[in-house]
Write an enzyme that holds these catalytic residues in place. Structure first.
Site, PDB file in Angstrom:
ATOM      1  N   GLY A  25      11.424   4.913 -25.231  1.00 12.74           N
ATOM      2  CA  GLY A  25      10.136   4.992 -24.540  1.00 12.74           C
ATOM      3  C   GLY A  25       9.457   6.341 -24.676  1.00 12.74           C
ATOM      4  O   GLY A  25       9.268   7.032 -23.678  1.00 12.74           O
ATOM      5  N   ALA A  67      -0.611   0.304 -36.571  1.00  8.05           N
ATOM      6  CA  ALA A  67      -1.122  -0.906 -35.914  1.00  8.05           C
ATOM      7  C   ALA A  67      -2.651  -0.938 -35.902  1.00  8.05           C
ATOM      8  O   ALA A  67      -3.260  -1.960 -36.222  1.00  8.05           O
ATOM      9  CB  ALA A  67      -0.594  -0.985 -34.495  1.00  8.05           C
ATOM     10  N   GLN A  80       3.313  -2.844 -28.470  1.00 11.04           N
ATOM     11  CA  GLN A  80       4.307  -2.043 -27.742  1.00 11.04           C
ATOM     12  C   GLN A  80       4.587  -0.736 -28.460  1.00 11.04           C
ATOM     13  O   GLN A  80       5.731  -0.313 -28.581  1.00 11.04           O
ATOM     14  CB  GLN A  80       5.582  -2.832 -27.471  1.00 11.04           C
ATOM     15  CG  GLN A  80       5.597  -3.376 -26.037  1.00 11.04           C
ATOM     16  CD  GLN A  80       6.963  -3.753 -25.541  1.00 11.04           C
ATOM     17  OE1 GLN A  80       7.826  -2.916 -25.328  1.00 11.04           O
ATOM     18  NE2 GLN A  80       7.163  -5.041 -25.342  1.00 11.04           N
ATOM     19  N   THR A  81       3.523  -0.097 -28.967  1.00  9.80           N
ATOM     20  CA  THR A  81       3.685   1.304 -29.351  1.00  9.80           C
ATOM     21  C   THR A  81       3.848   2.073 -28.040  1.00  9.80           C
ATOM     22  O   THR A  81       3.511   1.558 -26.976  1.00  9.80           O
ATOM     23  CB  THR A  81       2.424   1.802 -30.083  1.00  9.80           C
ATOM     24  OG1 THR A  81       1.304   1.661 -29.212  1.00  9.80           O
ATOM     25  CG2 THR A  81       2.174   1.006 -31.359  1.00  9.80           C
ATOM     26  N   ALA A 139       2.183   3.916 -26.291  1.00 13.52           N
ATOM     27  CA  ALA A 139       0.824   4.432 -26.065  1.00 13.52           C
ATOM     28  C   ALA A 139       0.666   5.153 -24.731  1.00 13.52           C
ATOM     29  O   ALA A 139      -0.349   5.810 -24.511  1.00 13.52           O
ATOM     30  CB  ALA A 139      -0.168   3.275 -26.162  1.00 13.52           C
ATOM     31  N   TYR A 142       2.599   7.926 -29.655  1.00  9.72           N
ATOM     32  CA  TYR A 142       1.602   7.149 -30.396  1.00  9.72           C
ATOM     33  C   TYR A 142       1.208   7.907 -31.666  1.00  9.72           C
ATOM     34  O   TYR A 142       1.033   9.122 -31.646  1.00  9.72           O
ATOM     35  CB  TYR A 142       0.366   6.940 -29.511  1.00  9.72           C
ATOM     36  CG  TYR A 142      -0.652   6.024 -30.153  1.00  9.72           C
ATOM     37  CD1 TYR A 142      -0.456   4.652 -30.174  1.00  9.72           C
ATOM     38  CD2 TYR A 142      -1.794   6.548 -30.766  1.00  9.72           C
ATOM     39  CE1 TYR A 142      -1.380   3.811 -30.783  1.00  9.72           C
ATOM     40  CE2 TYR A 142      -2.717   5.712 -31.370  1.00  9.72           C
ATOM     41  CZ  TYR A 142      -2.504   4.348 -31.375  1.00  9.72           C
ATOM     42  OH  TYR A 142      -3.407   3.518 -31.982  1.00  9.72           O
ATOM     43  N   VAL A 143       1.071   7.164 -32.760  1.00 12.88           N
ATOM     44  CA  VAL A 143       0.645   7.786 -34.028  1.00 12.88           C
ATOM     45  C   VAL A 143      -0.759   7.271 -34.369  1.00 12.88           C
ATOM     46  O   VAL A 143      -0.946   6.069 -34.564  1.00 12.88           O
ATOM     47  CB  VAL A 143       1.629   7.434 -35.173  1.00 12.88           C
ATOM     48  CG1 VAL A 143       1.157   8.052 -36.487  1.00 12.88           C
ATOM     49  CG2 VAL A 143       3.030   7.915 -34.830  1.00 12.88           C
ATOM     50  N   CYS A 196      20.711 -11.176 -17.690  1.00 11.88           N
ATOM     51  CA  CYS A 196      20.334 -12.562 -17.413  1.00 11.88           C
ATOM     52  C   CYS A 196      19.459 -12.582 -16.166  1.00 11.88           C
ATOM     53  O   CYS A 196      19.756 -11.904 -15.185  1.00 11.88           O
ATOM     54  CB  CYS A 196      21.596 -13.402 -17.199  1.00 11.88           C
ATOM     55  SG  CYS A 196      21.266 -15.163 -17.132  1.00 11.88           S
TER      56      CYS A 196
HETATM   57  P1  NAD Z   1       9.676   3.957 -28.370  1.00  9.25           P
HETATM   58  O1  NAD Z   1       9.120   5.327 -28.229  1.00  9.25           O
HETATM   59  O2  NAD Z   1      11.138   3.787 -28.508  1.00  9.25           O
HETATM   60  O3  NAD Z   1       8.970   3.214 -29.583  1.00  9.25           O
HETATM   61  C1  NAD Z   1       7.590   3.226 -29.821  1.00  9.25           C
HETATM   62  C2  NAD Z   1       7.391   2.814 -31.273  1.00  9.25           C
HETATM   63  O4  NAD Z   1       5.998   2.721 -31.577  1.00  9.25           O
HETATM   64  C3  NAD Z   1       7.967   3.855 -32.238  1.00  9.25           C
HETATM   65  O5  NAD Z   1       8.898   3.218 -33.079  1.00  9.25           O
HETATM   66  C4  NAD Z   1       6.757   4.398 -32.981  1.00  9.25           C
HETATM   67  O6  NAD Z   1       7.050   4.729 -34.322  1.00  9.25           O
HETATM   68  C5  NAD Z   1       5.807   3.202 -32.900  1.00  9.25           C
HETATM   69  N1  NAD Z   1       4.386   3.569 -33.057  1.00  9.25           N
HETATM   70  C6  NAD Z   1       3.718   4.570 -32.462  1.00  9.25           C
HETATM   71  N2  NAD Z   1       2.409   4.554 -32.810  1.00  9.25           N
HETATM   72  C7  NAD Z   1       2.268   3.501 -33.654  1.00  9.25           C
HETATM   73  C8  NAD Z   1       1.156   2.936 -34.318  1.00  9.25           C
HETATM   74  N3  NAD Z   1      -0.074   3.445 -34.178  1.00  9.25           N
HETATM   75  N4  NAD Z   1       1.348   1.841 -35.106  1.00  9.25           N
HETATM   76  C9  NAD Z   1       2.585   1.295 -35.237  1.00  9.25           C
HETATM   77  N5  NAD Z   1       3.671   1.796 -34.625  1.00  9.25           N
HETATM   78  C10 NAD Z   1       3.517   2.873 -33.823  1.00  9.25           C
HETATM   79  O7  NAD Z   1       9.130   3.139 -27.103  1.00  9.25           O
HETATM   80  P2  NAD Z   1       9.693   1.731 -26.527  1.00  9.25           P
HETATM   81  O8  NAD Z   1      10.890   1.983 -25.702  1.00  9.25           O
HETATM   82  O9  NAD Z   1       9.769   0.727 -27.599  1.00  9.25           O
HETATM   83  O10 NAD Z   1       8.511   1.365 -25.525  1.00  9.25           O
HETATM   84  C11 NAD Z   1       7.234   1.028 -26.045  1.00  9.25           C
HETATM   85  C12 NAD Z   1       6.205   1.065 -24.940  1.00  9.25           C
HETATM   86  O11 NAD Z   1       6.432  -0.009 -24.040  1.00  9.25           O
HETATM   87  C13 NAD Z   1       6.247   2.337 -24.110  1.00  9.25           C
HETATM   88  O12 NAD Z   1       4.948   2.701 -23.742  1.00  9.25           O
HETATM   89  C14 NAD Z   1       7.042   1.945 -22.924  1.00  9.25           C
HETATM   90  O13 NAD Z   1       6.746   2.744 -21.821  1.00  9.25           O
HETATM   91  C15 NAD Z   1       6.602   0.512 -22.724  1.00  9.25           C
HETATM   92  N6  NAD Z   1       7.632  -0.305 -22.082  1.00  9.25           N
HETATM   93  C16 NAD Z   1       7.439  -1.627 -21.991  1.00  9.25           C
HETATM   94  C17 NAD Z   1       8.389  -2.452 -21.384  1.00  9.25           C
HETATM   95  C18 NAD Z   1       8.181  -3.910 -21.256  1.00  9.25           C
HETATM   96  O14 NAD Z   1       9.047  -4.627 -20.801  1.00  9.25           O
HETATM   97  N7  NAD Z   1       7.061  -4.417 -21.648  1.00  9.25           N
HETATM   98  C19 NAD Z   1       9.549  -1.913 -20.864  1.00  9.25           C
HETATM   99  C20 NAD Z   1       9.741  -0.575 -20.976  1.00  9.25           C
HETATM  100  C21 NAD Z   1       8.794   0.213 -21.598  1.00  9.25           C
END
Ligand code: NAD
Length: 521
Positions: free
Chosen positions: A23, A214, A234-235, A237, A244-245, A381
């Site tokens: 994250g 993305a 789910q970047t 962001a 974020y890139v 679960c």
């Molecule tokens: P992470 O940092 O492990 O992974 C993020 C990924 O996004 C990286 O692999 C990065 O290379 C990629 N990325 C960044 N910018 C990009 C772009 N413009 N285009 C394509 N790829 C890009 O984070 P994570 O643990 O996978 O979490 C992702 C997001 O979801 C975070 O914001 C986190 O807080 C949130 N999150 C969601 C849930 C859920 O259940 N929905 C749970 C926990 C966290």
């Protein structure tokens, strides 16, 4: 200590050399010295002592009592009106705090297996509400194959759909394909679309990863007139600097620019995120089902000048709230023995005990076949309170009979012990989205109920300033006191989630609350 070390295991953590678990920059300890200090203190800690951890740094051991938590934590917290990204980053650079994400700093993270069923359930609800109950013959466009995002390919496959996941970092794509979390990597967008269309045509489940940015790929698809059935993202962001890139620069350029000119980087990210979310909205206008997947991308876009971004719904209010109202949510157990047999023994019990609950049995079979263990063997679960209590009893019984090799850790993702107005508590019927008393009550309640670890933190999922949440873990061994703690914490933790939703006005939660006798007359 097993959980701390597990969350930093190279199989589990995204960047263990920097103590980053997942994250964006979610860390298990503030720095190397703190990690070593925690390890040392945990080794010496007695059954009537409690270790205090302040944003990933061990600060004290106090005398307590056997029923008290062994570890309590407060993490990433700032006084409310100082609680913004810039202030936090400044303090973080001075070594005074650390970002703990949701489950990183409280050592409950177990890799993408931890969020897999939540992801499968989200896509399952998307299927039920928009596509007659299945994603067969449908395809999902998403992005980000990081710690949590990498649960998406299997989450879509579980619902028989096809997914195209765009990830900017090729090493992450390769890791997910290597670990069977994603079936294949496409060479370019043409091949990706061919693979997607082929599987959609055959109505086969398939997951395809594409290395790319993305925002760029989403725009390219719009230009080609391609509209997926579902679009999300789910970047990381929530953190525009480290998670974020922005489009238009390569990953190595991004890494350099972050360090050399963070303000310039943030400016590019802000402009990039507007284009990214505009593309998501355009897909929505063209008929795709579009939702925010918990990374605060909508707010980032609003802050950068796209006020209409909140027309996109959030995943909890749109798809998962009904589960939480009745206390059914992500529960996980981790075999501290490191032996998969401990997990399989509990699978067997679950399959027999809950044989009439098709959601549970289908899930356990799928998990056994498709979800690789990452680090310590574990299972997640979605269970309700009665089911959790049954499982806790069985774990105790099996430990007493010597049928499990070592104690288990019980923990969970967030359901009630969280205030996150653009995620878990978005669109509460009484407007209480930003009320943050609930996670604090949850933390206090878990501490007096016998949790082994309690952690009150902020910023998880959506970034600094936008959420407050409480982590808890309880270790179950064969002792009498442990059984009591586990039962009591399970009731408190699930109960808090139920009353939070009951108080907001959900009748299903109010019914549950009355049924269990939690309510105040
Ligand atoms: P992470 O940092 O492990 O992974 C993020 C990924 O996004 C990286 O692999 C990065 O290379 C990629 N990325 C960044 N910018 C990009 C772009 N413009 N285009 C394509 N790829 C890009 O984070 P994570 O643990 O996978 O979490 C992702 C997001 O979801 C975070 O914001 C986190 O807080 C949130 N999150 C969601 C849930 C859920 O259940 N929905 C749970 C926990 C966290």
């Amino acid at each position: 200590m097993r959980l701390l070390l597990n969350s930093l295991d190279p199989e589990v953590a995204e960047c263990p050399e920097e103590l980053i678990v997942y994250g964006g920059t979610g860390k298990a300890a503030r720095d190397r010295e703190s990690a070593e200090g925690i390890r040392k203190e945990l080794t010496q800690l007695k059954d009537d002592e409690t270790l205090l951890i302040q944003s990933g740094k061990p600060v004290a051991v106090f005398p307590s009592h056997p029923f008290a938590p062994r570890v309590i934590m407060a993490g990433s917290l700032l006084v409310p009106s100082y609680s913004d990204y810039d202030t936090f980053s400044r303090l973080e650079r001075r070594g005074l705090t650390a970002f703990g994400q949701t489950t990183a700093s409280c050592w409950a993270y177990i890799g993408s297996q931890g969020v897999m069923e939540g992801t499968a359930n989200t896509y399952g609800e998307v299927a039920r509400r928009h596509f007659g109950g299945t994603l067969r013959g449908r395809w999902v466009l998403t992005a980000g194959l990081g710690g949590m995002g990498s649960a998406q390919p299997l989450g879509v496959e579980y619902n028989d759909g096809v997914v195209l996941a765009v990830e900017v970092d090729e090493s992450k794509v390769d890791r997910r394909v290597r670990n069977s979390l994603c079936q294949m990597k496409a060479a370019d967008l043409d091949e990706a679309l061919f693979l997607v269309r082929e599987a959609v045509g055959r109505k086969e489940a398939r997951s395809v990863a594409l290395v790319g940015n993305a925002a760029q790929v989403f725009r390219d698809l719009l230009k080609r007139g391609v509209t997926p059935d579902v679009v999300t993202d789910q970047t990381a962001a929530h953190d525009l600097l480290n998670g974020y890139v922005p489009a238009g620069i390569s990953l190595p350029e991004a890494v350099k620019l972050r360090a050399d000119a963070p303000e310039k980087y943030l400016d590019l990210s802000r402009r990039g995120i507007v284009e990214h979310v505009k593309a998501m909205m355009e897909f929505m206008h063209r008929g795709a089902v579009v939702f925010d997947y918990g990374n605060n991308i909508r707010h980032q876009a609003v802050a950068a000048g796209l006020p209409e971004a909140f027309e996109i719904p959030g995943f909890v209010s749109a798809y998962l709230r009904d589960y939480f109202c009745v206390g059914r949510g992500p529960f996980r157990w981790i075999a501290l023995s490191g032996q998969p047999e401990d997990i399989y023994a509990l699978d067997e019990f679950i399959l027999a005990e809950f044989k009439d609950d098709e959601e549970i049995t289908h899930w356990i079979h799928f998990a056994q076949e498709r979800i690789p263990f990452q680090g310590l063997p574990a299972r997640t679960c979605w269970l309700n309170l009665d089911q959790r209590l049954r499982l806790v009893q069985v774990i105790t019984d099996l430990l007493r009979q010597g049928k499990l090799a070592a104690p288990l850790a019980l923990t969970r993702d967030h359901m009630g012990s969280v205030a996150s107005p653009w995620r878990e508590t978005e669109k509460m019927p009484d407007g209480s989205d930003s009320i943050a008393d609930w996670p604090v009550l949850g933390g206090l309640l878990n501490a007096i109920s016998g949790a082994s670890l309690v952690s009150i933190q902020q910023g998880g999922g959506v970034g600094v300033g936008y959420s407050l949440h409480t982590g808890m873990t309880v270790i179950v061994d064969a002792s009498e006191i442990s059984a009591k703690k586990a039962q009591q914490v399970t009731v408190s933790d699930v109960g808090l989630g139920i009353i939070r939703h009951a108080d907001a006005g959900y009748t299903s939660a109010q019914r549950m609350s009355r049924q269990y006798g939690f309510h105040v007359d």
